[in-house]
Design an enzyme around this catalytic site. Structure first.
Site, PDB file in Angstrom:
ATOM      1  N   LYS A   1      -4.432  -5.779   3.741  1.00  0.00           N
ATOM      2  CA  LYS A   1      -4.623  -6.147   2.449  1.00  0.00           C
ATOM      3  C   LYS A   1      -5.831  -6.851   2.801  1.00  0.00           C
ATOM      4  O   LYS A   1      -6.234  -7.219   1.468  1.00  0.00           O
ATOM      5  CB  LYS A   1      -3.754  -7.428   1.742  1.00  0.00           C
ATOM      6  CG  LYS A   1      -1.985  -6.726   1.508  1.00  0.00           C
ATOM      7  CD  LYS A   1      -1.445  -6.994   1.070  1.00  0.00           C
ATOM      8  CE  LYS A   1       0.590  -7.865   0.601  1.00  0.00           C
ATOM      9  NZ  LYS A   1       0.926  -7.049  -0.445  1.00  0.00           N
TER      10      LYS A   1
ATOM     11  N   CYS B   1       7.621  -8.439  -6.549  1.00  0.00           N
ATOM     12  CA  CYS B   1       8.398  -9.147  -6.045  1.00  0.00           C
ATOM     13  C   CYS B   1       8.894 -10.840  -5.749  1.00  0.00           C
ATOM     14  O   CYS B   1       8.656 -11.486  -5.162  1.00  0.00           O
ATOM     15  CB  CYS B   1       8.328  -8.633  -4.158  1.00  0.00           C
ATOM     16  SG  CYS B   1       7.970  -6.487  -4.544  1.00  0.00           S
TER      17      CYS B   1
ATOM     18  N   HIS C   1       7.310 -14.421  -2.781  1.00  0.00           N
ATOM     19  CA  HIS C   1       6.871 -13.399  -2.576  1.00  0.00           C
ATOM     20  C   HIS C   1       8.886 -12.335  -1.955  1.00  0.00           C
ATOM     21  O   HIS C   1       9.376 -13.865  -1.086  1.00  0.00           O
ATOM     22  CB  HIS C   1       6.375 -12.556  -1.603  1.00  0.00           C
ATOM     23  CG  HIS C   1       6.460 -11.322  -1.677  1.00  0.00           C
ATOM     24  ND1 HIS C   1       7.275  -9.864  -0.812  1.00  0.00           N
ATOM     25  CD2 HIS C   1       5.594 -10.420  -2.263  1.00  0.00           C
ATOM     26  CE1 HIS C   1       7.299  -9.218  -0.865  1.00  0.00           C
ATOM     27  NE2 HIS C   1       5.828  -8.375  -1.737  1.00  0.00           N
TER      28      HIS C   1
ATOM     29  N   GLN D   1      -1.948 -13.522   0.598  1.00  0.00           N
ATOM     30  CA  GLN D   1      -2.667 -12.983   0.031  1.00  0.00           C
ATOM     31  C   GLN D   1      -3.658 -14.431   0.128  1.00  0.00           C
ATOM     32  O   GLN D   1      -5.244 -13.845  -0.598  1.00  0.00           O
ATOM     33  CB  GLN D   1      -2.263 -13.421  -1.529  1.00  0.00           C
ATOM     34  CG  GLN D   1      -1.223 -12.464  -1.896  1.00  0.00           C
ATOM     35  CD  GLN D   1      -1.225 -11.024  -2.174  1.00  0.00           C
ATOM     36  OE1 GLN D   1      -3.028 -10.452  -2.575  1.00  0.00           O
ATOM     37  NE2 GLN D   1      -1.094  -9.855  -2.516  1.00  0.00           N
TER      38      GLN D   1
ATOM     39  N   ASP E   1       2.416 -18.056   4.486  1.00  0.00           N
ATOM     40  CA  ASP E   1       2.630 -16.465   4.003  1.00  0.00           C
ATOM     41  C   ASP E   1       1.229 -16.559   3.688  1.00  0.00           C
ATOM     42  O   ASP E   1       0.549 -16.391   2.377  1.00  0.00           O
ATOM     43  CB  ASP E   1       3.324 -15.934   3.325  1.00  0.00           C
ATOM     44  CG  ASP E   1       3.430 -15.085   2.395  1.00  0.00           C
ATOM     45  OD1 ASP E   1       2.022 -14.356   2.914  1.00  0.00           O
ATOM     46  OD2 ASP E   1       4.472 -14.423   1.328  1.00  0.00           O
TER      47      ASP E   1
HETATM   48  N1  7TS Z   1       4.017 -12.182   0.278  1.00  0.00           N
HETATM   49  C1  7TS Z   1       2.974 -11.787  -0.148  1.00  0.00           C
HETATM   50  C2  7TS Z   1       2.262 -12.703  -1.030  1.00  0.00           C
HETATM   51  C3  7TS Z   1       2.595 -10.881  -0.622  1.00  0.00           C
HETATM   52  O1  7TS Z   1       1.566 -10.637  -1.761  1.00  0.00           O
HETATM   53  C4  7TS Z   1       3.077  -9.641  -0.035  1.00  0.00           C
HETATM   54  C5  7TS Z   1       3.070  -7.739  -0.495  1.00  0.00           C
HETATM   55  C6  7TS Z   1       4.307  -9.823   0.995  1.00  0.00           C
HETATM   56  C7  7TS Z   1       4.418 -11.028   1.705  1.00  0.00           C
HETATM   57  C8  7TS Z   1       4.934  -7.923   2.121  1.00  0.00           C
HETATM   58  O2  7TS Z   1       3.953  -8.051   2.518  1.00  0.00           O
HETATM   59  P1  7TS Z   1       4.090  -6.584   3.186  1.00  0.00           P
HETATM   60  O3  7TS Z   1       3.000  -5.910   3.951  1.00  0.00           O
HETATM   61  O4  7TS Z   1       5.055  -6.772   4.271  1.00  0.00           O
HETATM   62  O5  7TS Z   1       4.363  -5.775   2.931  1.00  0.00           O
HETATM   63  N2  7TS Z   1       2.731  -8.006  -2.147  1.00  0.00           N
HETATM   64  C9  7TS Z   1       2.014  -7.474  -2.366  1.00  0.00           C
HETATM   65  C10 7TS Z   1       2.322  -6.635  -4.113  1.00  0.00           C
HETATM   66  O6  7TS Z   1       1.805  -7.916  -4.835  1.00  0.00           O
HETATM   67  N3  7TS Z   1       2.634  -6.186  -4.559  1.00  0.00           N
HETATM   68  O7  7TS Z   1       2.413  -5.108  -4.138  1.00  0.00           O
HETATM   69  C11 7TS Z   1       3.055  -5.787  -2.399  1.00  0.00           C
END
Ligand code: 7TS
Length: 415
Positions: free
Chosen positions: A228, A366, A125, A205, A202
């Protein structure tokens, strides 16, 4: 923990699911972007603001003590959730992005030098790419990329060949948000340790879908986002090994992170407060505990079993639709299906499904470098959660088949 889960009962706990969108019952398949929140999380938020809103760690009064206790109870809950040994190894952040930035800025500035190598993968990401690029530019370090196969699996041999004593840090995604691939992080961690590199996972997910044990994994850092895992937005966590966090300088300066301030010198607070400058996001932190309790009550294994059976069911049905191409067909996958439909742009597909009340995400998710590897500008993506059902997949597959039929007929007419 329930032995087998009653999805209809679980759905009743999510008021947002009970609505029509564009005249159809909502089918929410955008859980990798953010999951919906159960009533107990909503009530915890409301309960905090109605009952004991107060600043933490400073007030001498009853409400402040109550808020502090609830805030710190979440830290203990998160410690247990990721399997950490000590509560001071849990730092609250806004989410995954802020947690990775904290490590890149703090650990990176202190310990990465010119000529050092940082390794990430081709399926990261942007939040696990950009902070390392910034650090590399600042320090004259080199960013190396673990390649990905056309199925969406990391090339572990290439990774092992890229590793050397120059490799100081490896930051990889545990589960890909665009492909659903579950990476063999045990193998990555073991190989990285051999050359003395630190490893960040990370977990944005992986945290929603299966049990995490940072001690068994032996990773140095693990990061995730509350929103999430059925919790509120604006709260997440960084796990770091105590001795590493202790050696790291603060990320942000201000209140809470200090022991003593004079104009001549400031001494810093101990862990975890050294990394939590300013008034934290108290209400959302308090409610994150309820989100984790929701997961515990259902049981992570039950969640994984249910989601995996939906994933297999949907994959099989989608493969049978003419013109559908699945993007990401790794052997070990969870909860995400990225796909393209011949002759229909993924943005249009998203809009047509939305008109049927079906929420998916479209675009590059992303992960632009990953899309470049596949030679595409994006995909349509459905991502599943515990409250999704087989019936919802049937609705989705029917809508997708109708769109495919419509467009193949149009094509026949034109040719
Ligand atoms: N890393 C992964 C693997 C992610 O899926 C996401 C967000 C992030 C980092 C960033 O997370 P945040 O909570 O700091 O924004 N992924 C997604 C997505 O797949 N669609 O919208 C956000």
């Amino acid at each position: 923990m329930l032995n087998s889960i009653d999805i209809n009962k679980i759905r009743e706990e999510f008021p947002v699911l009970n609505q029509e969108v564009n005249g159809f019952p909502l089918v929410y398949f955008d859980n990798a972007a953010t999951s919906q929140k159960p009533t107990e999380v909503l009530e915890a938020l409301n309960g905090y603001y109605r009952g004991y809103n107060s600043n933490v760690h400073r007030g001498a009064h009853t409400l402040a003590a109550k808020a502090t206790d609830a805030f710190e109870a979440t830290r203990e809950k998160v410690r247990d959730f990721v399997g950490a040994a000590h509560t001071e190894e849990i730092i609250f952040t806004k989410g995954t992005t802020e947690a990775i930035n904290l490590v890149a800025y703090s650990y990176g500035r202190a310990f990465i030098k010119e000529g050092d190598e940082i390794m990430i993968s081709a399926m990261e990401h942007h939040s696990n790419i950009v902070p390392w690029q910034v650090l590399c530019e600042e320090k004259g370090a080199v960013l190396k990329i673990i390649p990905v196969s056309s199925e969406g699996e990391l090339d572990y041999e290439a990774f092992e060949n890229l590793l050397s004593e120059k490799t100081k840090f490896v930051a990889v995604v545990h589960v890909s948000n665009s492909l659903g691939t579950v990476n063999d992080v045990q193998r990555i961690i073991a190989a990285a340790k051999k050359v003395g590199a630190k490893v960040l996972l990370d977990g944005a997910q992986s945290s929603p879908h299966f049990n995490i044990d940072v001690q068994a994994l032996d990773c140095d850092f693990y990061v995730f986002s509350g929103h999430k895992i059925y919790g509120p937005t604006g709260i997440g966590a960084l796990y770091g090994k105590k001795e590493i966090l202790e050696a790291m300088p603060p990320f942000l300066g201000g209140g809470e992170m200090i022991k003593e301030v004079t104009f001549a010198k400031t001494t810093y607070n101990e862990l975890p407060y050294k990394f939590e400058a300013g008034t934290p996001n108290i209400g959302d932190t308090v409610a994150l505990k309820n989100a984790i309790e929701f997961i515990e009550r259902i049981g992570k294994d039950n969640i994984a079993d249910h989601e995996n059976s939906l994933l297999l069911y949907a994959t099989e049905k989608m493969r049978a639709i003419p013109g559908i191409r699945l993007v990401g067909t790794a052997k070990n996958k969870v909860s995400v299906i990225s796909f393209l439909m011949e002759g229909v742009h993924h943005f249009d597909l998203g809009m047509m499904l939305d008109a049927r009340g079906i929420a998916i995400r479209t675009g590059h998710h992303c992960t632009q470098p990953l899309m470049n590897e596949f030679g595409i500008d994006g995909t349509a993506r459905l991502s599943l959660a515990v409250y999704n059902t087989k019936e919802e997949i049937d609705t989705f597959v029917k809508a997708l088949s109708n769109i495919a039929n419509r467009f193949s007929k149009q094509k026949q007419k034109i040719s």
